[in-house]
Design a protein around this motif. Structure first.
Motif, PDB file in Angstrom:
ATOM      1  N   ASP A 154      -4.317  -2.236  20.254  1.00  0.00           N
ATOM      2  CA  ASP A 154      -4.146  -3.682  20.290  1.00  0.00           C
ATOM      3  C   ASP A 154      -5.530  -4.326  20.234  1.00  0.00           C
ATOM      4  O   ASP A 154      -6.376  -4.079  21.094  1.00  0.00           O
ATOM      5  N   ASN A 175      -8.010  -6.977  21.037  1.00  0.00           N
ATOM      6  CA  ASN A 175      -8.036  -7.889  22.177  1.00  0.00           C
ATOM      7  C   ASN A 175      -8.449  -9.299  21.770  1.00  0.00           C
ATOM      8  O   ASN A 175      -9.473  -9.490  21.107  1.00  0.00           O
ATOM      9  N   SER A 232      -1.753  -6.912  10.990  1.00  0.00           N
ATOM     10  CA  SER A 232      -1.210  -7.039  12.330  1.00  0.00           C
ATOM     11  C   SER A 232      -2.364  -6.876  13.297  1.00  0.00           C
ATOM     12  O   SER A 232      -3.394  -6.301  12.959  1.00  0.00           O
ATOM     13  N   THR A 233      -2.220  -7.389  14.513  1.00  0.00           N
ATOM     14  CA  THR A 233      -3.250  -7.171  15.525  1.00  0.00           C
ATOM     15  C   THR A 233      -2.911  -5.962  16.374  1.00  0.00           C
ATOM     16  O   THR A 233      -3.584  -5.682  17.345  1.00  0.00           O
ATOM     17  N   ARG A 234      -1.845  -5.268  16.031  1.00  0.00           N
ATOM     18  CA  ARG A 234      -1.433  -4.083  16.788  1.00  0.00           C
ATOM     19  C   ARG A 234      -0.946  -3.019  15.812  1.00  0.00           C
ATOM     20  O   ARG A 234      -0.188  -3.307  14.899  1.00  0.00           O
ATOM     21  N   SER A 247       0.361   1.295  15.480  1.00  0.00           N
ATOM     22  CA  SER A 247       0.726   2.531  16.163  1.00  0.00           C
ATOM     23  C   SER A 247       0.656   3.668  15.162  1.00  0.00           C
ATOM     24  O   SER A 247       0.827   3.459  13.954  1.00  0.00           O
ATOM     25  N   CYS A 303     -10.872  -3.448  21.200  1.00  0.00           N
ATOM     26  CA  CYS A 303      -9.457  -3.091  21.180  1.00  0.00           C
ATOM     27  C   CYS A 303      -9.114  -2.253  22.402  1.00  0.00           C
ATOM     28  O   CYS A 303      -9.969  -1.585  22.991  1.00  0.00           O
ATOM     29  N   LYS A 350       2.673   1.495  23.790  1.00  0.00           N
ATOM     30  CA  LYS A 350       2.490   0.044  23.813  1.00  0.00           C
ATOM     31  C   LYS A 350       2.236  -0.432  25.247  1.00  0.00           C
ATOM     32  O   LYS A 350       1.377  -1.285  25.488  1.00  0.00           O
ATOM     33  N   SER A 389      -1.305   0.468  26.211  1.00  0.00           N
ATOM     34  CA  SER A 389      -2.345  -0.344  25.578  1.00  0.00           C
ATOM     35  C   SER A 389      -2.562  -1.670  26.287  1.00  0.00           C
ATOM     36  O   SER A 389      -3.610  -2.303  26.134  1.00  0.00           O
ATOM     37  N   ASP A 390      -1.569  -2.088  27.079  1.00  0.00           N
ATOM     38  CA  ASP A 390      -1.690  -3.345  27.826  1.00  0.00           C
ATOM     39  C   ASP A 390      -2.165  -3.140  29.265  1.00  0.00           C
ATOM     40  O   ASP A 390      -2.388  -4.111  29.986  1.00  0.00           O
ATOM     41  N   LYS A 400      -7.307  -4.064  29.850  1.00  0.00           N
ATOM     42  CA  LYS A 400      -7.889  -4.970  28.858  1.00  0.00           C
ATOM     43  C   LYS A 400      -9.048  -5.727  29.483  1.00  0.00           C
ATOM     44  O   LYS A 400      -9.007  -6.041  30.667  1.00  0.00           O
TER      45      LYS A 400
END
Length: 425
Positions: free
Chosen positions: A2, A4, A96-98, A100, A134, A146, A149-150, A153
């Protein structure tokens, strides 16, 4: 992976004077609009995505704003490189900003996976920009990755090993789960589930009953590290289901005539995208929001838009034969538009949205026995050739002429514009 505070980070990369300062990226330079993205310096001061620009200025007078209209901002995601030994991307294409990706073979060994993740970070830093960071999450399935990844940050790197699950996520909030928004959280709370520990304590049958669908079965296994659902529960194919455009009307277009011209422009853009992305559709939905006065809001139920406008809403769907040409879609739009509410609380439209649903890939479209006598498909193809070469509004139907320059392409919360020909959409 992702990126940031992506939009804000791109502006900080392009403009070094913004680095280290609170920065908000906005669709237009107006106090009534909302922030699309905020730098981490701004987030630390309470400015976030959705914050009204006027409120942000009051709370942080020294903050800066930048309009999200530059082509570089839109195209940067496609430039973020991967090392030569990194895995193939997922079926979801950029921009995309994300992203996989699925690791294979020995790449799945935690030390090797971590090395790939660090190489991706270094590649972005060296080849795209030092202001871009990121967060990367690694896990046995995409859903957990997912979540991971959060968890840290900005610039994080978290790996969730099978042996750590599900206890490694027991400390999270319910809202940290992808797919659990405010409404879902309220529904879970009403059923007695208020913490992640309570959710994880449920068995598979309990999860199924909680969601009343196979989603509960999938979630039960995903949170424990499984790669799919159970008993053949289908996993999303990732096929796009809809596309469309919406626009908050400028004051001069907040009339029935002005809103129709903007709706026409939105359909023009959506129909062109439909063909560029090789889909047919058999459904069109129109949504309109009408601004209300203080006197009107005192008598009827209303909602508040992010701009602060209190409003009522209306939407309607039209069904028709599968098509992808603009003229057929325009006829459907005209039919729906004729049935919009009028008078009373519906005199000041300020928002219009046009969405094409039930998308059918071109290779699954069943051609009709008789050819179109009006050559509508050929007409749209010819319009596309000219618009791709000279600009998307070069050739269009006359109904959108008053709004030809309105509803420009902006960076949205859920979509980064794609370049078709000389323009973005």
């Amino acid at each position: 992976m992702d990126l940031n505070s992506f939009f804000a980070s791109v502006e900080q990369q392009l403009h070094p004077e913004y680095r280290g300062r609170p920065l908000a990226v906005v669709p237009t330079m107006a106090d009534t609009t909302s922030c699309i993205a905020a730098s981490y310096e701004a987030k630390a001061l309470g400015i976030k995505t959705g914050t009204q620009v006027g409120e942000a200025k009051k709370s942080v007078p020294t903050s800066s704003s930048s309009p999200a209209t530059t082509p570089i901002t839109r195209s940067t995601p496609t430039r973020s490189p991967r090392p030569s030994n990194s895995p193939a991307p997922s079926p979801t294409p950029p921009p995309s900003t994300r992203w996989s990706a699925s690791l294979i073979g020995r790449e799945q060994e935690p030390p090797r996976a971590r090395k790939i993740a660090l190489e991706i970070k270094q590649s972005i830093y060296k080849n795209v920009g030092e202001a871009l960071r990121c967060s990367i999450g690694m896990a046995p399935n995409r859903y957990l990755a997912k979540i991971a990844s959060d968890m840290q940050k900005p610039d994080g790197l978290i790996g969730l090993l099978p042996s750590q699950l599900p206890r490694a996520i027991a400390h999270l909030d319910l809202r940290d789960l992808p797919g659990v928004g405010a409404r879902t959280e309220v529904r879970l709370n009403a059923k007695g589930i208020t913490t992640m520990e309570q959710l994880l304590a449920l068995d598979r049958n309990g999860m199924h009953k909680l969601w009343d669908s196979v989603w509960g079965d999938r979630l039960y296994h995903w949170l424990r590290g499984a790669n799919t659902g159970d008993d053949g529960a289908p996993v999303s194919t990732g096929i796009q289901k809809s596309l469309g455009h919406s626009h908050v009307l400028a004051p001069e277009f907040r009339s029935h005539e002005g809103s129709w011209a903007v709706a026409h422009k939105l359909l023009h853009k959506a129909a062109m995208r439909l063909r560029m992305e090789k889909f047919y559709t058999n459904s069109l939905t129109v949504s309109i929001r009408f601004a209300l006065t203080k006197e009107q809001t005192a008598h009827i139920k209303s909602k508040r838009h992010t701009s602060g406008i209190k409003h009522s809403g209306w939407a309607m769907e039209a069904r028709f034969r599968e098509c992808q040409d603009t003229l057929t879609l325009l006829e459907a739009l005209r039919g729906v538009w004729a049935q919009r509410p009028q008078g009373g609380h519906f005199t000041k439209p300020f928002f219009v949205g046009v969405t094409l649903r039930n998308l059918i890939p071109e290779d699954e479209h069943q051609p009709e026995l008789f050819a179109d006598p009006n050559n509508r498909a050929d007409l749209s193809a010819t319009m596309d050739k000219l618009n791709l070469k000279y600009g998307h509004t070069t050739l269009h139907f006359a109904g959108m002429l008053p709004a030809r320059e309105s509803a420009p392409t902006r960076i949205a919360f859920t979509q980064i514009p794609v370049q078709y020909g000389v323009d973005y959409m």
